[in-house]
Design an enzyme around this catalytic site. Sequence first.
Site, PDB file in Angstrom:
ATOM      1  CG  ASN A  16      -6.468   5.418   3.235  1.00  0.00           C
ATOM      2  OD1 ASN A  16      -6.603   6.540   2.753  1.00  0.00           O
ATOM      3  ND2 ASN A  16      -6.022   4.395   2.525  1.00  0.00           N
ATOM      4  CB  THR A  19      -2.809   0.159   2.493  1.00  0.00           C
ATOM      5  OG1 THR A  19      -3.847   1.058   2.094  1.00  0.00           O
ATOM      6  CG2 THR A  19      -2.030  -0.303   1.279  1.00  0.00           C
ATOM      7  CD  GLU A  55     -11.317  -5.000  15.089  1.00  0.00           C
ATOM      8  OE1 GLU A  55     -11.571  -5.648  14.060  1.00  0.00           O
ATOM      9  OE2 GLU A  55     -11.032  -3.801  15.085  1.00  0.00           O
TER      10      GLU A  55
HETATM   11  P1  5GP Z   1      -6.602   1.448   4.367  1.00  0.00           P
HETATM   12  O1  5GP Z   1      -6.622  -0.044   4.275  1.00  0.00           O
HETATM   13  O2  5GP Z   1      -7.677   2.079   3.534  1.00  0.00           O
HETATM   14  O3  5GP Z   1      -5.258   2.044   4.106  1.00  0.00           O
HETATM   15  O4  5GP Z   1      -6.890   1.821   5.892  1.00  0.00           O
HETATM   16  C1  5GP Z   1      -8.187   1.999   6.425  1.00  0.00           C
HETATM   17  C2  5GP Z   1      -8.922   0.685   6.487  1.00  0.00           C
HETATM   18  O5  5GP Z   1      -8.275  -0.190   7.432  1.00  0.00           O
HETATM   19  C3  5GP Z   1     -10.357   0.797   7.015  1.00  0.00           C
HETATM   20  O6  5GP Z   1     -11.267   1.108   6.001  1.00  0.00           O
HETATM   21  C4  5GP Z   1     -10.591  -0.593   7.603  1.00  0.00           C
HETATM   22  O7  5GP Z   1     -10.935  -1.509   6.589  1.00  0.00           O
HETATM   23  C5  5GP Z   1      -9.236  -0.964   8.140  1.00  0.00           C
HETATM   24  N1  5GP Z   1      -9.134  -0.611   9.576  1.00  0.00           N
HETATM   25  C6  5GP Z   1      -8.533   0.459  10.116  1.00  0.00           C
HETATM   26  N2  5GP Z   1      -8.629   0.431  11.461  1.00  0.00           N
HETATM   27  C7  5GP Z   1      -9.295  -0.685  11.766  1.00  0.00           C
HETATM   28  C8  5GP Z   1      -9.697  -1.282  13.008  1.00  0.00           C
HETATM   29  O8  5GP Z   1      -9.463  -0.785  14.112  1.00  0.00           O
HETATM   30  N3  5GP Z   1     -10.376  -2.467  12.910  1.00  0.00           N
HETATM   31  C9  5GP Z   1     -10.646  -3.066  11.709  1.00  0.00           C
HETATM   32  N4  5GP Z   1     -11.304  -4.227  11.733  1.00  0.00           N
HETATM   33  N5  5GP Z   1     -10.268  -2.531  10.534  1.00  0.00           N
HETATM   34  C10 5GP Z   1      -9.606  -1.357  10.568  1.00  0.00           C
END
Ligand code: 5GP
Length: 359
Positions: free
Chosen positions: A17, A97, A224
């Site tokens: 996402n 994801t 982070e």
């Molecule tokens: P998804 O898992 O919904 O496909 O991708 C977006 C999610 O990945 C975000 O809601 C978050 O939980 C995680 N995410 C994306 N980028 C980062 C980041 O730079 N640091 C962290 N800790 N989580 C991230």
Amino acid sequence: MEWCVSMPKIELHAHLNGSIRDSTLLELTKALIGKGAINFSEVEHIILKYNRSVEEVFKLFDLIHILTTDHNTVARITREVIEDFASENVVYLELRTTPKRNDSVGMSKRSYVEAVLKGLRSITSVDVDFIPHCEDSKTLFTPAPAIDGHARKRIFVRLLLSIDRRETTEAAMDTVKLALEMRPYGVVGIDLSGNPSIGDWTTYLPALKFAREQGLYVTLHCGELPNSKEIKNMLDFRPQRIGHACFFEDEHWRQLKSSNIPVEICLTSNVRTMTVPSIDVHHFAHLYNAKHPLVLCTDDSGVFSTCLSKEYKIAADSFGLGRREMFELSRNAVEYIFADSKIKEDLRRNFNSVAKKYG
Ligand code: 5GP
């Protein structure tokens, strides 16, 4: 930039996402504004801002998740993200994801992952290998057929299921069990991500330990934020990889180096979220000079307007590295992937076959 694009590359830290095309995000936003589901003036400042703090990035993710709630959209963004990585010669992608439950559209964590798989299977513009390699599966690096004078792009895709730091221990365990069920379809591991200022990572330890016992690979978002105890404990856990490593102190660097855990480096993401003050002081240089295992990654190519070729170009320009060094960096990443040895062999052969171009 040309050679950074044509060079084969490995992407090991990309959130689905976070990697959505701008045009798709805009289209989805407009559709929801049209339905009166969101008010643009309320979200405009988050969407249009360039440098966002970590907190603001997570607000943006909450917004993106409102736009991508249904199965068809999940399948669509999966297809587009993979096509985009393949188009810049990413030959192996580990896409991560967070499986999401959304009762209002009949979505379970399982049906979410099935939608991702549907998206994978729907790709026709590039050749995708997404099931574990076996005798009768497609072998990637046989000579590619020419289409309109251009070889078709080919890409291995494996999946990591993410645990969000807002979840409960039980929900995390459900994700791990789902990953185990989905192993035959190319799920290879578990990631711990989500807002690092939320929750305590030990909430997920039972699920992470269970994942490891069952043979799933584990990667953790680590360092982070400045949280010395968490960083130390995460390194003690010995995940197979970690992401970021921004707020490491001397003792953490010592621990990391002695454990040899590969680090997923996300240059643009770290600078844009200000977890690293500027590129010239990024810990990439420190780790690279120490010959520590590392891999350049995008993190969220959509959210941070980047792509993997750009990350290679930034590293080359910022740290004075030539094509040869960048090629070796890319090739070394083969050793840190979570797929099996057969795929590693295929990838090594592929890199060897083009090595002369970058010599
Ligand atoms: P998804 O898992 O919904 O496909 O991708 C977006 C999610 O990945 C975000 O809601 C978050 O939980 C995680 N995410 C994306 N980028 C980062 C980041 O730079 N640091 C962290 N800790 N989580 C991230």
